[in-house]
Write a protein that holds these residues in place. Structure first.
Motif, PDB file in Angstrom:
ATOM      1  N   HIS A 105       0.831  -1.204   0.000  1.00 27.28           N
ATOM      2  CA  HIS A 105       0.000   0.000   0.000  1.00 27.28           C
ATOM      3  C   HIS A 105       0.872   1.265   0.000  1.00 27.28           C
ATOM      4  O   HIS A 105       0.634   2.193  -0.771  1.00 27.28           O
ATOM      5  N   GLN A 106       1.869   1.296   0.859  1.00 19.58           N
ATOM      6  CA  GLN A 106       2.740   2.473   0.943  1.00 19.58           C
ATOM      7  C   GLN A 106       3.493   2.714  -0.361  1.00 19.58           C
ATOM      8  O   GLN A 106       3.731   3.854  -0.745  1.00 19.58           O
ATOM      9  N   LEU A 107       3.886   1.650  -1.028  1.00 21.94           N
ATOM     10  CA  LEU A 107       4.654   1.791  -2.266  1.00 21.94           C
ATOM     11  C   LEU A 107       3.793   2.176  -3.464  1.00 21.94           C
ATOM     12  O   LEU A 107       4.309   2.696  -4.459  1.00 21.94           O
ATOM     13  N   THR A 108       2.505   1.928  -3.400  1.00 23.76           N
ATOM     14  CA  THR A 108       1.649   2.150  -4.571  1.00 23.76           C
ATOM     15  C   THR A 108       0.705   3.337  -4.441  1.00 23.76           C
ATOM     16  O   THR A 108       0.165   3.793  -5.455  1.00 23.76           O
ATOM     17  N   ARG A 109       0.501   3.844  -3.243  1.00 23.73           N
ATOM     18  CA  ARG A 109      -0.433   4.961  -3.110  1.00 23.73           C
ATOM     19  C   ARG A 109       0.132   6.189  -3.844  1.00 23.73           C
ATOM     20  O   ARG A 109       1.332   6.455  -3.834  1.00 23.73           O
ATOM     21  N   GLY A 110      -0.748   6.887  -4.504  1.00 24.76           N
ATOM     22  CA  GLY A 110      -0.362   8.104  -5.192  1.00 24.76           C
ATOM     23  C   GLY A 110       0.301   7.907  -6.546  1.00 24.76           C
ATOM     24  O   GLY A 110       0.786   8.867  -7.138  1.00 24.76           O
ATOM     25  N   LEU A 111       0.348   6.688  -7.056  1.00 22.85           N
ATOM     26  CA  LEU A 111       0.949   6.471  -8.375  1.00 22.85           C
ATOM     27  C   LEU A 111       0.041   7.025  -9.468  1.00 22.85           C
ATOM     28  O   LEU A 111      -1.187   6.927  -9.377  1.00 22.85           O
ATOM     29  N   SER A 112       0.629   7.558 -10.497  1.00 29.17           N
ATOM     30  CA  SER A 112      -0.153   8.037 -11.649  1.00 29.17           C
ATOM     31  C   SER A 112      -0.503   6.846 -12.541  1.00 29.17           C
ATOM     32  O   SER A 112       0.076   5.760 -12.409  1.00 29.17           O
ATOM     33  N   ALA A 113      -1.416   7.065 -13.461  1.00 25.80           N
ATOM     34  CA  ALA A 113      -1.795   6.002 -14.403  1.00 25.80           C
ATOM     35  C   ALA A 113      -0.579   5.531 -15.200  1.00 25.80           C
ATOM     36  O   ALA A 113      -0.403   4.334 -15.438  1.00 25.80           O
ATOM     37  N   GLU A 114       0.282   6.463 -15.604  1.00 22.40           N
ATOM     38  CA  GLU A 114       1.481   6.106 -16.361  1.00 22.40           C
ATOM     39  C   GLU A 114       2.437   5.250 -15.527  1.00 22.40           C
ATOM     40  O   GLU A 114       2.996   4.276 -16.008  1.00 22.40           O
ATOM     41  N   GLN A 115       2.604   5.641 -14.272  1.00 21.29           N
ATOM     42  CA  GLN A 115       3.485   4.869 -13.386  1.00 21.29           C
ATOM     43  C   GLN A 115       2.927   3.461 -13.153  1.00 21.29           C
ATOM     44  O   GLN A 115       3.683   2.493 -13.110  1.00 21.29           O
ATOM     45  N   LEU A 116       1.602   3.369 -13.016  1.00 20.85           N
ATOM     46  CA  LEU A 116       0.984   2.051 -12.857  1.00 20.85           C
ATOM     47  C   LEU A 116       1.291   1.164 -14.060  1.00 20.85           C
ATOM     48  O   LEU A 116       1.653  -0.006 -13.908  1.00 20.85           O
ATOM     49  N   LYS A 117       1.153   1.701 -15.253  1.00 28.06           N
ATOM     50  CA  LYS A 117       1.425   0.940 -16.471  1.00 28.06           C
ATOM     51  C   LYS A 117       2.902   0.571 -16.575  1.00 28.06           C
ATOM     52  O   LYS A 117       3.240  -0.571 -16.900  1.00 28.06           O
ATOM     53  N   GLU A 118       3.790   1.541 -16.320  1.00 27.20           N
ATOM     54  CA  GLU A 118       5.237   1.299 -16.406  1.00 27.20           C
ATOM     55  C   GLU A 118       5.689   0.175 -15.483  1.00 27.20           C
ATOM     56  O   GLU A 118       6.588  -0.587 -15.826  1.00 27.20           O
ATOM     57  N   GLN A 119       5.091   0.090 -14.334  1.00 23.72           N
ATOM     58  CA  GLN A 119       5.492  -0.901 -13.339  1.00 23.72           C
ATOM     59  C   GLN A 119       4.727  -2.225 -13.465  1.00 23.72           C
ATOM     60  O   GLN A 119       4.926  -3.130 -12.662  1.00 23.72           O
ATOM     61  N   GLY A 120       3.854  -2.343 -14.464  1.00 22.11           N
ATOM     62  CA  GLY A 120       3.093  -3.577 -14.642  1.00 22.11           C
ATOM     63  C   GLY A 120       2.007  -3.773 -13.605  1.00 22.11           C
ATOM     64  O   GLY A 120       1.538  -4.888 -13.374  1.00 22.11           O
ATOM     65  N   PHE A 121       1.593  -2.686 -12.989  1.00 16.97           N
ATOM     66  CA  PHE A 121       0.603  -2.742 -11.916  1.00 16.97           C
ATOM     67  C   PHE A 121      -0.796  -2.405 -12.418  1.00 16.97           C
ATOM     68  O   PHE A 121      -1.758  -2.438 -11.665  1.00 16.97           O
ATOM     69  N   ASP A 122      -0.933  -2.125 -13.702  1.00 17.25           N
ATOM     70  CA  ASP A 122      -2.210  -1.643 -14.233  1.00 17.25           C
ATOM     71  C   ASP A 122      -3.326  -2.682 -14.159  1.00 17.25           C
ATOM     72  O   ASP A 122      -4.456  -2.352 -13.810  1.00 17.25           O
ATOM     73  N   ALA A 123      -3.040  -3.953 -14.448  1.00 19.19           N
ATOM     74  CA  ALA A 123      -4.090  -4.983 -14.395  1.00 19.19           C
ATOM     75  C   ALA A 123      -4.587  -5.165 -12.960  1.00 19.19           C
ATOM     76  O   ALA A 123      -5.792  -5.297 -12.722  1.00 19.19           O
ATOM     77  N   TYR A 124      -3.656  -5.162 -12.028  1.00 13.76           N
ATOM     78  CA  TYR A 124      -4.030  -5.257 -10.618  1.00 13.76           C
ATOM     79  C   TYR A 124      -4.890  -4.052 -10.229  1.00 13.76           C
ATOM     80  O   TYR A 124      -5.917  -4.183  -9.573  1.00 13.76           O
ATOM     81  N   TYR A 125      -4.476  -2.865 -10.668  1.00 10.51           N
ATOM     82  CA  TYR A 125      -5.184  -1.629 -10.344  1.00 10.51           C
ATOM     83  C   TYR A 125      -6.621  -1.660 -10.866  1.00 10.51           C
ATOM     84  O   TYR A 125      -7.548  -1.234 -10.172  1.00 10.51           O
TER      85      TYR A 125
END
Length: 134
Positions: free
Chosen positions: A6-26
């Motif tokens: 939670h601490q590492l992912t809060r406040g991420l932008s949509a671009e950052q989510l995609k770059e880190q492969g976190f978009d599907a989870y999001y």
């Protein structure tokens, strides 16, 4: 672990989510915590095993502690951020202590078994067995 994610992912932008492969989870969970393996397989109760036999179950418990310790070792090889590493080191040490305690419980259980009956039947359940000698 969930708090760290939670601490590492809060406040991420949509671009950052995609770059880190976190978009599907999001898409499924936003930034909420949903327990799953690193490979994306959701946690389920099938991860727990119990036979009701003290020796079998203690070995299973010990194996689970070792698997968790290995996971923490792998995380520590990949991550260098002290704010992540410090709690992971704490959790890793806890797994080691749990493994030791389960090992002690196994030794006590084995020491208190009837040596003529060792592994012959489930001492927690069977009071008489067709395998026991008369």
């Amino acid at each position: 672990m969930a708090a760290i994610v939670h601490q590492l992912t809060r406040g991420l932008s949509a671009e950052q989510l995609k770059e880190q492969g976190f978009d599907a989870y999001y898409v499924d969970h936003t930034a909420g915590i949903w327990p799953q393996a690193a490979g994306g397989i959701p946690f389920n109760a099938c991860e727990f095993q119990s036979k009701g036999d003290p020796i079998t179950d203690l070995y299973e418990d010990m194996a689970a502690e070792q698997k968790a310790r290995t996971t923490y070792d792998n995380i520590l090889r990949l991550v260098k951020d002290p704010e992540v590493c410090d709690p992971i080191r704490f959790l890793r040490q806890r797994e080691i202590v749990h493994f030791q305690r389960f090992g002690e419980a196994l030794r006590i259980t084995q020491d208190n078994l009837n040596s003529r009956n060792f592994y012959a039947f489930n001492p927690a359940f069977d009071t008489q067995s067709c395998r026991t000698e008369k």
